[in-house]
Write an enzyme that holds these catalytic residues in place. Structure first.
Site, PDB file in Angstrom:
ATOM      1  N   ASN A   8      87.405  33.992 123.632  1.00 10.79           N
ATOM      2  CA  ASN A   8      87.891  34.568 124.878  1.00 10.79           C
ATOM      3  C   ASN A   8      87.099  34.037 126.088  1.00 10.79           C
ATOM      4  OD1 ASN A   8      88.560  36.223 126.995  1.00 10.79           O
ATOM      5  ND2 ASN A   8      88.116  38.151 125.932  1.00 10.79           N
ATOM      6  N   GLY A  10      87.311  34.805 129.068  1.00 10.63           N
ATOM      7  CA  GLY A  10      86.980  35.901 129.979  1.00 10.63           C
ATOM      8  C   GLY A  10      85.552  36.407 129.757  1.00 10.63           C
ATOM      9  N   ASP A  62      79.712  42.031 119.105  1.00 11.23           N
ATOM     10  CA  ASP A  62      80.685  42.813 118.356  1.00 11.23           C
ATOM     11  C   ASP A  62      80.787  44.154 119.064  1.00 11.23           C
ATOM     12  OD1 ASP A  62      82.557  42.958 116.307  1.00 11.23           O
ATOM     13  OD2 ASP A  62      81.247  44.184 115.081  1.00 11.23           O
ATOM     14  N   ASP A 170      91.559  50.609 126.232  1.00 14.02           N
ATOM     15  CA  ASP A 170      91.313  50.994 127.630  1.00 14.02           C
ATOM     16  C   ASP A 170      92.188  52.160 128.121  1.00 14.02           C
ATOM     17  OD1 ASP A 170      89.280  49.213 127.948  1.00 14.02           O
ATOM     18  OD2 ASP A 170      90.417  47.732 129.089  1.00 14.02           O
TER      19      ASP A 170
HETATM   20  P1  IMP Z   1      85.511  42.495 120.154  1.00 12.21           P
HETATM   21  O1  IMP Z   1      84.276  42.694 119.324  1.00 12.21           O
HETATM   22  O2  IMP Z   1      85.214  42.216 121.597  1.00 12.21           O
HETATM   23  O3  IMP Z   1      86.487  41.523 119.534  1.00 12.21           O
HETATM   24  O4  IMP Z   1      86.239  43.895 120.132  1.00 12.21           O
HETATM   25  C1  IMP Z   1      86.703  44.493 118.943  1.00 12.21           C
HETATM   26  C2  IMP Z   1      87.817  45.444 119.229  1.00 12.21           C
HETATM   27  O5  IMP Z   1      87.274  46.569 119.952  1.00 12.21           O
HETATM   28  C3  IMP Z   1      88.898  44.868 120.125  1.00 12.21           C
HETATM   29  O6  IMP Z   1      89.941  44.328 119.397  1.00 12.21           O
HETATM   30  C4  IMP Z   1      89.351  46.068 120.898  1.00 12.21           C
HETATM   31  O7  IMP Z   1      90.298  46.725 120.092  1.00 12.21           O
HETATM   32  C5  IMP Z   1      88.139  46.964 120.975  1.00 12.21           C
HETATM   33  N1  IMP Z   1      87.435  46.831 122.257  1.00 12.21           N
HETATM   34  C6  IMP Z   1      86.230  46.236 122.465  1.00 12.21           C
HETATM   35  N2  IMP Z   1      85.881  46.295 123.749  1.00 12.21           N
HETATM   36  C7  IMP Z   1      86.896  46.935 124.373  1.00 12.21           C
HETATM   37  C8  IMP Z   1      87.108  47.301 125.718  1.00 12.21           C
HETATM   38  O8  IMP Z   1      86.321  47.042 126.632  1.00 12.21           O
HETATM   39  N3  IMP Z   1      88.273  47.953 125.969  1.00 12.21           N
HETATM   40  C9  IMP Z   1      89.171  48.248 125.020  1.00 12.21           C
HETATM   41  N4  IMP Z   1      89.022  47.934 123.758  1.00 12.21           N
HETATM   42  C10 IMP Z   1      87.889  47.283 123.420  1.00 12.21           C
END
Ligand code: IMP
Length: 208
Positions: A8, A10, A62, A170
């Site tokens: 990502n 972003g 994570d 969110d």
């Molecule tokens: P990742 O570790 O950034 O890939 O996040 C794992 C999962 O947690 C994502 O697929 C989202 O479902 C959820 N998640 C993580 N951070 C956020 C956030 O800031 N807003 C909403 N969902 C989040």
């Protein structure tokens, strides 16, 4: 050069708000996500694997949403639960609860192949996957690569979905009366779990 392991872009832009411009680059590397009910070991394992691949300092994060009355569900399984149950049904589950407190958590794991000085932020020294693969007869002399962990946490409450912005959970996560999906990116980044973990990391990294 510091590499942020993510698909990502972003996240790179967000990291640049805390680190010097041009000091972090994206590394698109698909590390193995181990199973654990804690974020730390998952991120640490990814950071070790990515460091071995890149041969340069790496960060891996994570994250997940933890509902207190559901023993932290979905937690490290947030991504899987989002894809299977869906966020609306997580709200339906939580709507039955009296206590709807929840949190977003993020663990940022840093590995550069070297050891770390003491600081309040913990160091993961146990490679659970290697230990499990080696079995009980393993030779304990093999030191795994140490990984420094930085945790960011934001408290909130599960609510009925509101707001059009953001992603993932969110719309159902409210902090101080506003859901994350009702905030613009700048507002959210200023208080988000990832922002808090990045701020801790950046402060420590500046003196490394
Ligand atoms: P990742 O570790 O950034 O890939 O996040 C794992 C999962 O947690 C994502 O697929 C989202 O479902 C959820 N998640 C993580 N951070 C956020 C956030 O800031 N807003 C909403 N969902 C989040």
């Amino acid at each position: 050069m510091l590499r942020y392991v993510t698909t990502n872009p972003g996240k790179i832009r967000e990291a640049e708000q805390y680190l010097r411009d041009g000091s972090v680059e994206q590394l698109d590397f698909d590390y193995t996500e181990i199973q654990s009910d804690e974020l730390g070991p998952i991120a640490a394992h990814g950071a070790r694997q990515a460091y071995r691949r890149a041969g340069e300092p790496v960060i891996v994060d994570d994250a997940g949403m933890f509902v207190e009355a559901l023993d932290g569900f979905p937690g490290p399984y947030s991504s899987y639960v989002e894809d299977t149950l869906g966020v609306e049904r997580v709200w339906v589950l939580a709507s039955d609860l009296e206590d709807r407190r929840a949190s977003f958590r993020c663990v940022l794991a840093y590995c550069d192949g070297e050891a770390f000085d003491a600081s309040p932020d913990p160091v993961d020294r146990v490679d659970r996957v290697a230990a499990a693969a080696a079995g009980p007869e393993a030779d304990d002399d093999q030191e795994p690569l140490p990984v420094k962990l930085f945790e960011g946490y934001v408290p909130g409450e599960i609510v009925a979905p509101r707001g059009e912005g953001g992603f993932g959970y969110d719309p159902i996560f409210e902090h101080d009366g506003t859901t994350f999906a009702e905030m613009d990116t700048e507002q959210k980044n200023a208080i988000s779990h990832r922002g808090r973990a990045l701020a801790k990391f950046a402060e420590w990294f500046a003196s490394r």
